[in-house]
Design a protein around this motif. Sequence first.
Motif, PDB file in Angstrom:
ATOM      1  N   MET A 131       0.561  -6.517   9.234  1.00 32.64           N
ATOM      2  CA  MET A 131       0.949  -7.235   8.094  1.00 32.64           C
ATOM      3  C   MET A 131      -0.133  -7.585   7.080  1.00 32.64           C
ATOM      4  N   GLN A 132      -1.227  -7.940   7.565  1.00 36.31           N
ATOM      5  CA  GLN A 132      -2.559  -8.308   6.819  1.00 36.31           C
ATOM      6  C   GLN A 132      -2.586  -6.990   5.985  1.00 36.31           C
ATOM      7  N   GLN A 133      -2.846  -5.924   6.612  1.00 42.94           N
ATOM      8  CA  GLN A 133      -3.198  -4.628   5.953  1.00 42.94           C
ATOM      9  C   GLN A 133      -2.052  -4.274   4.906  1.00 42.94           C
ATOM     10  N   ARG A 134      -0.981  -4.813   5.247  1.00 42.98           N
ATOM     11  CA  ARG A 134       0.295  -4.520   3.909  1.00 42.98           C
ATOM     12  C   ARG A 134      -0.041  -5.395   2.960  1.00 42.98           C
ATOM     13  N   VAL A 135      -0.638  -6.536   3.159  1.00 42.80           N
ATOM     14  CA  VAL A 135      -1.101  -7.520   1.995  1.00 42.80           C
ATOM     15  C   VAL A 135      -2.101  -6.963   1.417  1.00 42.80           C
ATOM     16  N   ALA A 136      -2.825  -6.579   2.222  1.00 39.67           N
ATOM     17  CA  ALA A 136      -4.209  -5.861   1.347  1.00 39.67           C
ATOM     18  C   ALA A 136      -3.566  -4.902   0.530  1.00 39.67           C
ATOM     19  N   LEU A 137      -2.870  -4.052   0.968  1.00 38.49           N
ATOM     20  CA  LEU A 137      -2.279  -2.857   0.311  1.00 38.49           C
ATOM     21  C   LEU A 137      -1.471  -3.419  -1.071  1.00 38.49           C
ATOM     22  N   ALA A 138      -0.915  -4.527  -0.859  1.00 36.97           N
ATOM     23  CA  ALA A 138       0.121  -5.264  -1.940  1.00 36.97           C
ATOM     24  C   ALA A 138      -0.889  -5.602  -3.074  1.00 36.97           C
ATOM     25  N   VAL A 181      -0.670  -4.055  -6.809  1.00 43.21           N
ATOM     26  CA  VAL A 181      -0.026  -5.023  -7.866  1.00 43.21           C
ATOM     27  C   VAL A 181      -0.758  -4.861  -9.159  1.00 43.21           C
ATOM     28  N   MET A 182      -2.033  -4.290  -8.996  1.00 45.83           N
ATOM     29  CA  MET A 182      -2.955  -3.986 -10.243  1.00 45.83           C
ATOM     30  C   MET A 182      -2.506  -2.565 -10.965  1.00 45.83           C
ATOM     31  N   ARG A 183      -1.369  -2.002 -10.231  1.00 47.19           N
ATOM     32  CA  ARG A 183      -1.111  -0.776 -10.743  1.00 47.19           C
ATOM     33  C   ARG A 183      -2.143   0.204 -10.974  1.00 47.19           C
ATOM     34  N   PRO A 184      -2.920   0.354  -9.828  1.00 43.67           N
ATOM     35  CA  PRO A 184      -4.083   1.403  -9.863  1.00 43.67           C
ATOM     36  C   PRO A 184      -3.637   2.744 -10.203  1.00 43.67           C
ATOM     37  N   LYS A 185      -4.563   3.652 -10.968  1.00 43.35           N
ATOM     38  CA  LYS A 185      -4.426   5.260 -11.086  1.00 43.35           C
ATOM     39  C   LYS A 185      -4.501   5.662  -9.871  1.00 43.35           C
ATOM     40  N   MET A 186      -5.523   5.266  -9.189  1.00 42.79           N
ATOM     41  CA  MET A 186      -5.800   5.695  -7.707  1.00 42.79           C
ATOM     42  C   MET A 186      -6.321   4.736  -6.596  1.00 42.79           C
ATOM     43  N   LEU A 187      -5.681   5.092  -5.427  1.00 38.42           N
ATOM     44  CA  LEU A 187      -6.122   4.180  -4.329  1.00 38.42           C
ATOM     45  C   LEU A 187      -7.164   5.117  -3.471  1.00 38.42           C
ATOM     46  N   LEU A 188      -8.047   4.005  -3.105  1.00 41.02           N
ATOM     47  CA  LEU A 188      -9.121   4.654  -2.281  1.00 41.02           C
ATOM     48  C   LEU A 188      -9.172   4.112  -0.980  1.00 41.02           C
ATOM     49  N   MET A 189      -8.833   4.825   0.165  1.00 41.45           N
ATOM     50  CA  MET A 189      -8.556   4.185   1.417  1.00 41.45           C
ATOM     51  C   MET A 189      -9.444   4.677   2.283  1.00 41.45           C
ATOM     52  N   ASP A 190     -10.243   3.935   3.055  1.00 40.88           N
ATOM     53  CA  ASP A 190     -11.172   4.162   3.837  1.00 40.88           C
ATOM     54  C   ASP A 190     -10.862   3.506   5.259  1.00 40.88           C
ATOM     55  N   GLU A 191     -10.270   4.617   6.111  1.00 41.68           N
ATOM     56  CA  GLU A 191      -9.708   4.460   7.208  1.00 41.68           C
ATOM     57  C   GLU A 191      -8.934   3.217   7.481  1.00 41.68           C
ATOM     58  N   PRO A 192      -7.795   2.950   6.563  1.00 40.71           N
ATOM     59  CA  PRO A 192      -7.265   1.684   6.388  1.00 40.71           C
ATOM     60  C   PRO A 192      -6.687   1.255   7.950  1.00 40.71           C
ATOM     61  N   PHE A 193      -6.083   2.201   8.521  1.00 41.35           N
ATOM     62  CA  PHE A 193      -5.308   1.941   9.734  1.00 41.35           C
ATOM     63  C   PHE A 193      -5.960   2.215  11.165  1.00 41.35           C
ATOM     64  N   ALA A 194      -7.338   2.250  10.899  1.00 40.00           N
ATOM     65  CA  ALA A 194      -8.171   2.618  12.190  1.00 40.00           C
ATOM     66  C   ALA A 194      -8.165   1.484  13.236  1.00 40.00           C
ATOM     67  N   ALA A 195      -8.059   0.384  12.631  1.00 43.58           N
ATOM     68  CA  ALA A 195      -8.259  -0.918  13.482  1.00 43.58           C
ATOM     69  C   ALA A 195      -6.657  -1.267  14.242  1.00 43.58           C
ATOM     70  N   LEU A 196      -5.667  -0.526  13.822  1.00 42.99           N
ATOM     71  CA  LEU A 196      -4.325  -0.869  14.569  1.00 42.99           C
ATOM     72  C   LEU A 196      -3.964   0.114  15.494  1.00 42.99           C
ATOM     73  N   ASP A 197      -3.007  -0.627  16.492  1.00 42.47           N
ATOM     74  CA  ASP A 197      -2.699   0.061  17.566  1.00 42.47           C
ATOM     75  C   ASP A 197      -1.795   1.245  17.155  1.00 42.47           C
ATOM     76  N   ALA A 198      -1.797   2.292  18.115  1.00 45.24           N
ATOM     77  CA  ALA A 198      -0.997   3.570  17.701  1.00 45.24           C
ATOM     78  C   ALA A 198       0.380   3.300  17.261  1.00 45.24           C
ATOM     79  N   VAL A 212      -9.041   0.303  -0.449  1.00 46.65           N
ATOM     80  CA  VAL A 212      -8.478  -0.637   0.687  1.00 46.65           C
ATOM     81  C   VAL A 212      -9.177  -0.245   1.922  1.00 46.65           C
ATOM     82  N   PHE A 213     -10.224  -1.036   2.466  1.00 44.66           N
ATOM     83  CA  PHE A 213     -11.092  -1.017   3.687  1.00 44.66           C
ATOM     84  C   PHE A 213     -10.349  -1.105   4.756  1.00 44.66           C
ATOM     85  N   GLN A 214     -11.024  -0.715   6.130  1.00 52.21           N
ATOM     86  CA  GLN A 214     -10.671  -0.697   7.144  1.00 52.21           C
ATOM     87  C   GLN A 214     -10.153  -2.312   7.700  1.00 52.21           C
TER      88      GLN A 214
END
Lengths: 251, 246
Positions: free
Chosen positions: A138-145, A149-166, A82-84
Amino acid sequence: MLHVDRVFKTFDGDDSRRVTHPVFEGFSLDVADGEFVAVLGPSGCGKTTLLRMIAGFESPDSGRIVFEGVDVVGPASDRVVVFQQPGLFPWLDVRRNVAFGLQLRGRRIDWTPVDEILATVGLAEFARHAPYELSGGMQQRVALARSLVMRPKMLLMDEPFAALDAHLRHAMQVFLRDLWLDVRTTILFITHDVEEAIVLAERVVVLGSNPGRILGELDARDVHPGSVDLLDNADYRRLRHRVVELLGEVP
Amino acid sequence: MGVLLGTIIAWQLVAASHVFPNFAFPSPASTYDSFLQTLHHGYQGSTLLQDLLVSLERVSVAYVGAVVIGVVLGVAMTQSRAVFTVVDPFLQFLRPIPPLAYIPLFVVWFGIGEMPKVLLILVSTVPVIVINTTNGVRSTPNFRIELARNLGANRRQILSRVILPSALPDIFTGMKVAIGVAWSTLVAAELIAASRGLGWLIEQAGTELQTGIVVTGIILIGIMGYLMDVAIRVLERLVVPWRDFM
Ligand SMILES: Nc1ncnc2c1ncn2[C@@H]1O[C@H](COP(=O)(O)OP(=O)(O)OP(=O)(O)O)[C@@H](O)[C@H]1O
Ligand SMILES: [Mg+2]
């Protein structure tokens, strides 16, 4: 679950940057099944490079990356990034974005998991909306979904919330933490926000630069994003102090 | 609308001043007369409506063909080094050559029927589509491709489900430019032994100094080009409503 074992990585320099220092020289890291690990470090220390190697987008010059007992040779849907930027497909509605990975295996799919996961991220009523009709969070939550949905064994998240306000960032942290408590997928979460690393993860790995190396690790199981006022939380203050100490060791 | 009205008034004033002789600079009124004349009685055995329809058909066939060929060629050039190496020099070489220059060759090769006319328009239009298609493919954000790979897409799926849709806005840009190119090549195309068509009408009337008819033809070509542009924009809004949100 994941072993990063004495990895070396240097990027080929272009002519403009003749000097290329190695990003990693014998870097190792282990992540256990179901763990929530945050990787914290200054800009340019190699966090994204590490994540991209685990994801299989980059390969190490030497050393091994072993995931579930198998050497990583390329990207696969059991380790999902999941990217920024949410990076949704703008020509698909929310529901089809989430179904994208499943539909690669065949156009006719069972939509139940898609709708379930949309409900989990709280976007069931936006299923038919176009991505650009949604807010950044909301877009980032769709990206997460779309990843979940692939039921990954591992999520790799690279600053996924950095672009969001506090405010939104905090909401997403609470959301992700609850999600993890619920599904217990292994998460490797990259950030350069000290607070975010401490409240989210069970374990915080602090990296230094040149080459990328582990300066220290913290046990952050006792601090959660729900905490009302972090500065009143002695555990948080102690951990934060420790991080600053570690990062301060960098010249 | 105001601009249009102003232009017509200015046009009438200049014509009425008789700075230019009437046969060289027809007034709006005499142009309108020529328009009605050709509309009702035709010109040299062909009515205005026939001219318009035959030109519309030539342009449409050539245009649709150019879009299909251009997109396929453009995508193929980005996916295969070999195709690129073979096609690109031709494209770069042909681009600055005006379509008029091909006419003798096309007549020798394809005779004087519909074929050389349609092909001339097609050949002038294809490069625009190819260039915009390759641009669109190349500007597909890398993270989008990586995400698709990560979710399990193979090469073919990445092409059809990520790269092609990502290129659509640029393909539409090419289609909008191409429609102008197609209509502007029409006059040249109808130099090839035509006996009707708007381009033919303009040339034929020109040689007989029927400038009213010439201007009628020019305006009709302009209107047709404009209408097709509008149609493509409507299509664009239906197909890529997300273009401004990339
Ligand atoms: N594709 C590449 N080509 C050349 N050098 C690269 C490439 N990707 C990263 N680097 C270099 O590798 C080093 C580590 O980069 P990386 O993006 O992993 O850092 P980071 O810790 O994620 O930084 P940030 O916090 O700014 O995202 C940097 O010096 C960067 O310039
Ligand atoms: Mg980074």
